[in-house]
Design a protein around this motif. Sequence first.
Motif: not given
Length: 623
Positions: A6-8, A15, A87, A121, A123, A128, A131, A133
Amino acid sequence: MENRGKNVQAVVCTVAVGAALLLLSTTTPSAALAPTAAGPPTPAAAVPTATITIANFQFQPAVVALDQGGTLTVTNNDGFPHSFTSDAVDGADNPLFDVKIPAGASRTITAVSALGNGTYGFHCRFHPEMTGTLTVGTGGPVPTHVPAFEQPLVQPPRLSGKHLRIVMRKQKVRVLPHGPRTPMWTYGGSFPGPTIVRRTGRDTRVTFVNHLPRKVGAVTVHQHGGHQAAKYDGQPMDHLIRHGHRMTYDYPLVDAGKPLPAALRFYHDHRMGRTARNNWFGLQGMFLTTDPGDARRGLPHGRFDLPLMFTDRSFTQDNRLRNPFRKMSMPMPAARSMPPMAGMSGLAATDPSTLPSVGTKVLVNGRYAPYKYVEPGRYRLQILNASPFSSYDFSLSDGRPFVQIGTGSGLLPAPVTRQDILLGPAQRADVVVDFRHLEGTDVLLSSIPRTDGSTTGIGTRDAALMQFRVRGTTRQTARVPATLATIAPMRIPHHVAMTWTFGVSHDRHGAYWSINGKRYDPTRVDHRVTLGSTELWRLRNTSDLTHYVHLHEELWRTVSRDGRRPPPWERGYEDTWRLDPGETVLVAARFTDFTGDFMVHCHMLDHEDDAMMATFRVVPKKG
């Protein structure tokens, strides 16, 4: 395709936005892409200082809470460089924070202290699938910028004659919508270079003239997916075009006396130790072979046939390309002792000034975030991933499927309906998209995190790439027939003639990317094949990173993937295969027409330049 991925490298969204983004088709995309609440739960209490450790390609912890104005440190305990990248992006489409962290180093992320309340988010831009948060202060949704889609999609100039001349030169080209043009090394003054359009089966001679800056040095040109004499295949160390010189390449576009299957191929620099650099700075172009039988089959054609080249680049504030290669030297490949760095071209993993060839912005036909007006009919999109390193999982924003009709080596036996299509570097997909009954709407073509459930494969970018604006009316009658192409029968041997193992090896200098435990050596031939024979080869990945394996010269077929029949979209002709860690693919080909030396290599160009390449030699029949 990958839950981890969940790159990214996001250019457009957080995200949290990603899932909602791909369910919508709207005439007002900015409103439709409004951010939603971030996914992972907020930790119980924020702290004034926090540390994230990178180990085994994971952020630990992956969920962090920090006081507003607090201090965050990221320590990289891996033997690979990583990045700590937001992100979310700002109004200039740049990540809110983007810090590269060499192996064994620590960095304080100063930009974090200026962030407002929100859940962000993050990464690794180079890997990628990594990930996490970051919640700042009280958390909450983070406003995010989305592309304005300010530039129309352009098609490069087209060349269609039997004898073509392309001058390689430095040229300023329009890439970003605002500010100065970007200086690039080009084929013919454009990026991508001119699209060579030729009816398959018709001999084509292209004279390339090297008027690039002298510092670029000698270059070579590979027609990817082609079938031509070894001299014209883009040899990495021989038959080079020196500064001020020229070379004419002969592309017969036939195989064993029959026209090659029509497909979107491409041409690009293939100079050993310089391939990633020379492609990054612009030496790429599309080579479209056509077959009038496609129109007779009912497939979309003419203005309804769009070749699309996707690649990524990073830019300075004045729109110049960032240079991940500025400290490159070029030792002989056999003498390299560089560790495998998951995307570093000839540079030590601890060099803090270096980035892999992974860009922050995705370009389509050389422009960032373009739009294309389309009529409410069926369109054929011939998609090429020309990125040096990045993978994309292509998806349409309203859940509309693709109907895949071919690969980059020709049509499939039958169409395959797919919700998303994962393509790594050098892979292509020939698809039909149905825009009927969508008058007045806008549809996004995006890349999403991998959806195939892989827990080891490299992740894909998460970004909106271009916008289709469906307008007007059409009387088009295109269709997708149930049967597309006949794949010529082949008697495939039971015996595996050669195994190519892509992995990591070690010597007294350390670790290095390898094929069959060896670095590329231009003086060594790794396998000999007799002209006219058919061979079964095994491609195997024993490393911890995905590789995209390219085999030159022949019309290759996928026999099996991990011991099973290949999926429907791999049952035509191929030239590049995704090999996730631990995967094995069996492929076969008949070696026709040409003797000489040809290449096997990873098409993640940083890996190729770090000598993940080998040579097979086709030899004449005895007697």
